[in-house]
Write a protein that holds these residues in place. Structure first.
Motif, short mmCIF file in Angstrom:
data_model
loop_
_atom_site.label_atom_id
_atom_site.label_comp_id
_atom_site.label_asym_id
_atom_site.label_seq_id
_atom_site.Cartn_x
_atom_site.Cartn_y
_atom_site.Cartn_z
N GLY A 1 0.81 -1.22 0.00
CA GLY A 1 0.00 0.00 0.00
C GLY A 1 0.84 1.26 0.00
O GLY A 1 2.07 1.22 0.03
N LEU A 2 0.14 2.39 -0.03
CA LEU A 2 0.80 3.70 -0.04
C LEU A 2 0.10 4.62 0.96
O LEU A 2 -1.05 4.40 1.32
CB LEU A 2 0.72 4.32 -1.44
N ALA B 1 -4.26 -3.84 -5.28
CA ALA B 1 -5.62 -3.29 -5.37
C ALA B 1 -6.57 -4.25 -6.08
O ALA B 1 -7.77 -4.22 -5.85
CB ALA B 1 -5.59 -1.94 -6.11
N VAL B 2 -5.99 -5.11 -6.93
CA VAL B 2 -6.82 -6.12 -7.61
C VAL B 2 -6.90 -7.39 -6.76
O VAL B 2 -7.98 -7.85 -6.39
CB VAL B 2 -6.23 -6.45 -9.01
N TYR C 1 -5.03 1.61 2.86
CA TYR C 1 -3.77 2.04 2.23
C TYR C 1 -3.63 1.48 0.82
O TYR C 1 -2.64 1.75 0.15
CB TYR C 1 -2.58 1.63 3.11
N ILE C 2 -4.58 0.67 0.40
CA ILE C 2 -4.52 0.09 -0.95
C ILE C 2 -5.64 0.77 -1.76
O ILE C 2 -5.45 1.88 -2.25
CB ILE C 2 -4.61 -1.46 -0.88
N ASN C 3 -6.83 0.17 -1.82
CA ASN C 3 -7.92 0.83 -2.57
C ASN C 3 -8.29 2.15 -1.89
O ASN C 3 -8.69 3.11 -2.56
CB ASN C 3 -9.12 -0.11 -2.66
N GLN D 1 -8.61 8.11 -1.81
CA GLN D 1 -8.17 9.36 -1.17
C GLN D 1 -7.53 10.30 -2.20
O GLN D 1 -7.85 11.50 -2.26
CB GLN D 1 -7.16 9.00 -0.08
N GLN D 2 -6.66 9.75 -3.06
CA GLN D 2 -6.00 10.59 -4.05
C GLN D 2 -7.01 11.02 -5.13
O GLN D 2 -6.91 12.12 -5.67
CB GLN D 2 -4.80 9.87 -4.68
#
Ligand code: KPL
Length: 319
Positions: free
Chosen positions: A117-118, A207-208, A287-289, A294-295
């Motif tokens: 994640g990010l 994410a997938v 933190y993934i999807n 969020q972005q």
């Protein structure tokens, strides 16, 4: 084995925060590739007191190695000697585990974040503004490890580890060389500059695979079936669009090929999110999807497929 120790001499200068499967795997691999200086490597625990603990490691050929390991407590003055810290906790633990340590680590400590994640990098980068001698590298690993018991991990799969400098002071060549030694054990280790593009690529894979396996209750390989193709394409298209507005150009066809490669390579695996849900643990969905949403919001974009997955997985956690 929980005796409090004082370790004035020979203090470790490389430490791993997080004793999960990947944290312990990294510890053993660093010890094996830095044989002359194993005493300079330690783990950091959540406890305040330092302990000595015997750790076991089953390598990829099935050999079991045992190692007496120093587990530094959060109050240990030896933390001030740590000038390379690998952070291997889950994304949602990074801020609470790492930020209180920044003052205690060497003022020149270089931090490497290694999680799915990010998002946490933004918080850490902001905190590092108060620590101008410290620096941040971001990374991701596709290696696989299984925790057999609290202090025994098994290396279950090779994979590439991708790293790249993000902000603050750069890694010294001496510390970079010690990370590079991880190459020794047939492991792919790549340095990327800028690093964010490879992290978005890994984000696409997670994410997938992660939410879909958790929601459809299946092994990674099942996602190769045609019935999932449309949903997978939609998740990737949204991610590529959000990444573009974040300054990262990704090719949707290449991302899709890479996602399907990983589905095939890890066909028999159950993703980390599947396992987190199965064990009623928190997931990294935010933190993934969640990061994509969020972005997207930040750039006023729509990401309905990712938003739906976020809500569905959060709902699974509540069951
Ligand atoms: O990183 C993974 C995870 O499970 O978190 C993948 C690559 C999807 C492998 O299972």
């Amino acid at each position: 084995m929980a005796n409090t120790l004082t370790i004035p001499s020979n203090s470790p200068n490389i430490a791993i925060l997080g004793a999960g499967a990947i944290g312990q795997l990294m510890y053993h691999q660093l010890c094996q590739s830095n044989e002359q200086s194993v005493n300079s490597i330690a783990l950091i625990s959540r406890q305040t007191d330092t302990q000595q603990q015997q750790l076991q490691f089953t390598d990829h050929s099935g050999l079991i190695h045992s190692k007496d390991t120093l587990i530094l407590g959060t109050n240990d003055p030896g933390l001030a000697e740590v000038n390379l810290l690998l952070v291997c906790v889950k994304a949602y633990q990074v801020a609470t585990a790492l930020l209180p340590l920044l003052n205690k680590l060497s003022p020149q400590c270089h931090i490497v974040l290694l999680h799915n994640g990010l998002g946490p990098h933004l918080v850490v980068a902001e905190a590092l503004a108060q620590h101008p001698g410290q620096g941040l590298t971001l990374g991701t690993t596709s290696q696989a490890a299984l925790k057999i018991s609290q202090w025994h991990v098994k290396h279950t799969g090779f994979g590439v580890t991708q790293l790249g400098y993000y902000c603050g002071c750069k890694l010294t060549s001496e510390l970079k060389a010690r990370i590079d030694k991880l190459h020794q054990d047939n492991q792919a280790l790549e340095w990327h500059q800028p690093v964010l593009a490879v992290l978005w690529q890994k984000l696409a894979i997670n994410a997938v695979i992660n939410p879909l396996t958790a929601l459809y209750h299946c092994a990674n390989g099942q996602l190769a079936n045609d019935e999932y193709r449309q949903q997978i394409t939609a998740i990737i298209d949204e991610l590529v669009n959000v990444a573009k507005w974040d300054g990262i150009e990704l090719d949707p066809a290449l991302i899709s090929t890479r996602v399907y490669q990983v589905i095939k390579l890890t066909a028999a695996n159950f993703s980390s999110m599947y396992q987190d849900v199965a064990h009623h643990r928190a997931t990294e969905i935010n933190y993934i999807n969640g990061y994509i949403c969020q972005q997207a919001q930040l750039h006023r974009l729509a990401a309905p497929h990712n938003q739906q997955l976020l809500e569905q997985v959060l709902q699974l956690n509540r069951l």
